[in-house]
Design a protein around this motif. Structure first.
Motif, short mmCIF file in Angstrom:
data_model
loop_
_atom_site.label_atom_id
_atom_site.label_comp_id
_atom_site.label_asym_id
_atom_site.label_seq_id
_atom_site.Cartn_x
_atom_site.Cartn_y
_atom_site.Cartn_z
N ALA A 1 0.83 -1.20 0.00
CA ALA A 1 0.00 0.00 0.00
C ALA A 1 0.87 1.26 0.00
N GLU A 2 2.01 1.21 0.68
CA GLU A 2 2.90 2.38 0.67
C GLU A 2 3.52 2.59 -0.71
N ASP A 3 3.84 1.51 -1.40
CA ASP A 3 4.31 1.64 -2.78
C ASP A 3 3.22 2.28 -3.64
N ALA A 4 1.98 1.84 -3.45
CA ALA A 4 0.87 2.41 -4.20
C ALA A 4 0.70 3.89 -3.85
N LEU A 5 0.87 4.22 -2.56
CA LEU A 5 0.70 5.61 -2.13
C LEU A 5 1.72 6.51 -2.83
N GLN A 6 2.92 5.98 -3.02
CA GLN A 6 3.92 6.75 -3.77
C GLN A 6 3.40 7.06 -5.18
N ASP A 7 2.90 6.04 -5.87
CA ASP A 7 2.31 6.24 -7.20
C ASP A 7 1.18 7.25 -7.17
N ILE A 8 0.35 7.14 -6.13
CA ILE A 8 -0.84 7.99 -6.02
C ILE A 8 -0.44 9.46 -5.97
N TYR A 9 0.54 9.80 -5.14
CA TYR A 9 0.91 11.21 -5.02
C TYR A 9 1.71 11.69 -6.24
N VAL A 10 2.43 10.79 -6.90
CA VAL A 10 3.07 11.17 -8.16
C VAL A 10 1.99 11.55 -9.18
N LYS A 11 0.91 10.75 -9.23
CA LYS A 11 -0.18 11.04 -10.16
C LYS A 11 -0.90 12.33 -9.78
N ILE A 12 -1.09 12.55 -8.48
CA ILE A 12 -1.75 13.78 -8.03
C ILE A 12 -0.94 15.00 -8.48
N TRP A 13 0.37 14.93 -8.30
CA TRP A 13 1.24 16.04 -8.71
C TRP A 13 1.13 16.28 -10.22
N ARG A 14 1.16 15.19 -10.98
CA ARG A 14 1.22 15.32 -12.44
C ARG A 14 -0.13 15.67 -13.06
N ASN A 15 -1.23 15.35 -12.36
CA ASN A 15 -2.56 15.57 -12.94
C ASN A 15 -3.34 16.70 -12.27
N ALA A 16 -2.71 17.40 -11.35
CA ALA A 16 -3.44 18.43 -10.60
C ALA A 16 -4.01 19.50 -11.52
N ASP A 17 -3.35 19.76 -12.62
CA ASP A 17 -3.85 20.79 -13.53
C ASP A 17 -5.14 20.36 -14.23
N ARG A 18 -5.47 19.08 -14.16
CA ARG A 18 -6.70 18.60 -14.78
C ARG A 18 -7.84 18.54 -13.77
N TYR A 19 -7.53 18.83 -12.51
CA TYR A 19 -8.55 18.68 -11.46
C TYR A 19 -9.67 19.72 -11.57
N THR A 20 -9.30 20.97 -11.75
CA THR A 20 -10.30 22.04 -11.64
C THR A 20 -11.37 21.93 -12.72
N ALA A 21 -11.00 21.44 -13.89
CA ALA A 21 -11.97 21.35 -14.98
C ALA A 21 -12.98 20.24 -14.74
N ARG A 22 -12.77 19.48 -13.71
CA ARG A 22 -13.49 18.21 -13.60
C ARG A 22 -14.79 18.30 -12.81
N GLY A 23 -14.85 19.24 -11.88
CA GLY A 23 -16.10 19.44 -11.16
C GLY A 23 -16.34 18.48 -10.02
N LEU A 24 -15.46 17.52 -9.80
CA LEU A 24 -15.61 16.64 -8.64
C LEU A 24 -15.17 17.39 -7.40
N SER A 25 -15.73 17.00 -6.25
CA SER A 25 -15.24 17.59 -5.01
C SER A 25 -13.80 17.11 -4.80
N PRO A 26 -12.99 17.90 -4.11
CA PRO A 26 -11.55 17.58 -4.05
C PRO A 26 -11.26 16.21 -3.43
#
Lengths: 180, 231
Positions: free
Chosen positions: A47-72
């Motif tokens: 799960a910690e290995d996955a968590l590393q992937d998760i935050y890498v994806k969050i960093w790289r995709n954060a610019d796509r978040y606002t257009a999406r309309g989902l709650s944070p």
């Protein structure tokens, strides 16, 4: 206590490559997302290995978040869950990964969805109570633990097409309840 | 296009199944293709994602180990830009915890080539690889052997430089195992005091000047690392 608006602002700053905001976002949300990943993967190191992937994806995709309309938190939880399930299924070689980028809405919610997203999101808990315990467990198992239809058929000892029929019936019940 | 407020019932179910991760194979691919062009369908997926996410209210928050954030920073920003301390670098090395299937397949062939494998003794392996380099080395050890054997499947030292293999026991300082020879296969004696079968050893490879590290500790980039695990 960090509010949804705080998380929203942190993600917006992360989208501008603000590493301080990224550290704050990690501090505010990593225990929650670790819990989500651990629920799927059952093993702390994995799960910690996955968590590393998760935050890498969050960093790289954060610019796509606002257009999406989902709650944070929904956006973060969806990334965490899909990444963990991808890992689970890659380990089991069953295929059918969630494919994170594709599985996030590209253009945001419909007007209907946006209007009710924040005020009524909590209602699924009450609607889950309308399902039989067995069907409720199946929905929770699919979402929280990444069970496939084949897993559900095994666990509940019913044929594959039967499990799909009754799970869809459960989803329809949920949908009707959420629409009331 | 489907009217927003009366979505096709089957699409509604597909959106829910998709948000749950229940679609697979061709059905999943067809749905993903439609999602890219049908905003309403996309909105239905968002509707379900939003509500299903609240199911995680029951999930207990669990604080990850302190090393995870350091590993994320190294993966995203590189160790040089953050001046990462040695301890965090070690944590990063231990982050590579899964031996890939390709490695296992390679080992099967490797076992065949190895001299005098003892069928009964426990076998240990480490896949030494990193995100930042193309180096990939599989180390192989059988309890009782004096040497650790390895096979390099990808990567090589840059001209004028050498690859040095290190063993890290627990949180301890790296112990030099030796310099990797140029060939794809080789063996190095296991240093005194290092027990590769102990379950707490990580092997790592660093880029070093000709002749090896002058300090007894890694001085160049860490090109790869992986834990020694029982096969």
């Amino acid at each position: 206590m960090t509010s949804q608006d705080d998380i929203d602002r942190m993600i917006a700053r992360v989208a501008l490559s603000d590493r301080q905001a990224f550290a704050e976002l990690y501090d505010a949300t990593s225990a929650k997302l670790m819990g989500v990943a651990l629920r799927v993967l059952k093993d702390r190191a994995v799960a910690e290995d996955a968590l590393q992937d998760i935050y890498v994806k969050i960093w790289r995709n954060a610019d796509r978040y606002t257009a999406r309309g989902l709650s944070p938190m929904t956006w973060l939880i969806t990334i965490a869950r899909n990444t963990a399930i991808d890992r689970l299924r890659a380990r089991r070689e069953t295929g059918g990964g969630m494919d994170l980028i594709e599985s996030l809405p590209a253009s945001g919610l419909t007007p209907e969805g946006t209007a009710i997203a924040r005020s009524e999101a909590k209602r699924i808990a009450g609607c889950m109570d309308e399902l039989s315990p067995e069907h409720r467990d199946a929905v929770r198992g699919a979402y929280l633990e990444g069970h496939t239809y084949a897993d559900l058929a095994n666990r509940h000892d019913v044929p594959l097409n039967t499990v799909r029929t009754w799970l869809r019936r459960s989803l329809q019940t949920l949908r009707d309840c959420l629409s009331r | 296009m489907t009217d927003t407020f009366t979505p096709d019932p089957n699409d509604e179910m597909l959106a829910a199944e998709y948000a749950l991760g229940l679609l697979q194979g061709d059905e999943l691919r067809r749905f993903q293709l439609r999602l890219a062009s049908e905003a309403d369908l996309d909105g239905r997926v968002g509707f379900w994602q939003e509500r299903l996410a609240t199911l995680t209210d029951e999930v207990a928050a669990t604080r990850p180990s302190a090393t995870v954030k350091a590993r994320i920073d190294i993966a995203l920003f590189g160790e040089s830009s953050t001046g990462t301390p040695l301890l965090a670098r070690l944590a990063f090395w231990r982050g590579f915890s899964l031996v890939s299937l390709a490695t296992a397949a390679g080992l099967a062939a490797f076992l065949f080539l190895s001299p005098t494998p003892t069928p009964t003794a426990p076998v240990f392996t480490a896949e030494i690889a990193g995100d930042a380099s193309d180096l990939r080395v599989v180390a192989f050890y059988q309890a009782g052997w004096p040497n650790v054997r390895f096979r390099r499947s990808e990567g090589a030292a840059t001209p004028g430089r050498v690859l040095e293999l290190w063993a890290i026991i627990g949180d301890g300082a790296p112990v030099s195992v030796g310099l990797l020879p140029d060939g794809d296969n080789g063996a190095l004696p296991v240093p005194a005091g290092v027990d590769l079968s102990a379950g707490n050893v990580t092997l790592a490879i660093s880029d070093e000047p000709a002749g090896g590290s002058p300090t007894g500790q890694p001085t160049g980039d860490i090109l790869g690392a992986g834990p020694v695990t029982s096969l």
